[in-house]
Write an enzyme that holds these catalytic residues in place. Sequence first.
Site, PDB file in Angstrom:
ATOM      1  N   LYS A 228       0.846  -1.185   0.000  1.00 33.02           N
ATOM      2  CA  LYS A 228       0.000   0.000   0.000  1.00 33.02           C
ATOM      3  C   LYS A 228       0.890   1.247   0.000  1.00 33.02           C
ATOM      4  CE  LYS A 228      -4.378   0.951   2.272  1.00 33.02           C
ATOM      5  NZ  LYS A 228      -5.081   0.815   3.543  1.00 33.02           N
TER       6      LYS A 228
HETATM    7  C1  E4P Z   1      -8.398   1.700   3.548  1.00 32.09           C
HETATM    8  O1  E4P Z   1      -7.631   0.875   3.129  1.00 32.09           O
HETATM    9  C2  E4P Z   1      -8.278   2.367   4.848  1.00 32.09           C
HETATM   10  O2  E4P Z   1      -7.681   1.474   5.754  1.00 32.09           O
HETATM   11  C3  E4P Z   1      -9.591   2.726   5.474  1.00 32.09           C
HETATM   12  O3  E4P Z   1     -10.680   2.327   4.690  1.00 32.09           O
HETATM   13  C4  E4P Z   1      -9.662   4.099   6.050  1.00 32.09           C
HETATM   14  O4  E4P Z   1     -10.945   4.303   6.591  1.00 32.09           O
HETATM   15  P1  E4P Z   1     -11.288   5.449   7.645  1.00 32.09           P
HETATM   16  O5  E4P Z   1     -11.587   6.696   6.881  1.00 32.09           O
HETATM   17  O6  E4P Z   1     -12.502   4.924   8.343  1.00 32.09           O
HETATM   18  O7  E4P Z   1     -10.098   5.566   8.549  1.00 32.09           O
END
Ligand code: E4P
Length: 216
Positions: A83
């Site tokens: 990522k």
């Molecule tokens: C995606 O890969 C992220 O981990 C996640 O969806 C972030 O979500 P949030 O806005 O609830 O922190």
Amino acid sequence: MRLFIDTANVNEIREAASWGVLDGVTTNPSLVAREGRSYRALIEEICRLVPGPVSAEVLATDAEGMEREGRELAAIAENVVIKLPITPEGVKTCARFADEGIATNLTLCFSTAQALLVAKAGASYVSPFVGRLDDVGQDGMELVREIVQVYGNYEFPTQVLVASVRHPQHVVQAALAGADVATVPFKILQQLFHHPLTDIGLERFLADYRAATAGH
Ligand code: E4P
């Protein structure tokens, strides 16, 4: 549409995997920090629990550091997806990894322009954050629809992974928009099961059966 769980908690992952509907996992540094465990050990355990893609995020912000961390994470298991944030350094690293066949998930996507760039760099996944856009008064799902359309126009193979999901309707809307994946927090995965008429219907079936067979 594939369903991933958005967590670094192994108990949640184990439970969701037992339902037979889980295709993969996404983590991020905030979720990993909550677990208070070594990053590497945690990703190793998650990869053993789930055979599908497991996104693990780099912490470096420069291309050299991202590449080094990404290679270390990719060496943990075959199903690790690296990522990377959508910055010039992240996109550069993405292009390098794409040349080598290393899977990537380009995260913190808030515009169609960003999604276009990462597709051109050969990203495996792009993660539009719908909930965070909704939070600032923009329509997160509109971004998903635009990305799906642009990728369709040019047959980009990058998969649209809907992230920052806040409620079950986000999951349904992602599927209607033609997203490839939705990554969903454990609590919302649980909510997907529920409908009051299912509970009432089941209660009535069982009560009818008990009443008819009482005393037999
Ligand atoms: C995606 O890969 C992220 O981990 C996640 O969806 C972030 O979500 P949030 O806005 O609830 O922190």
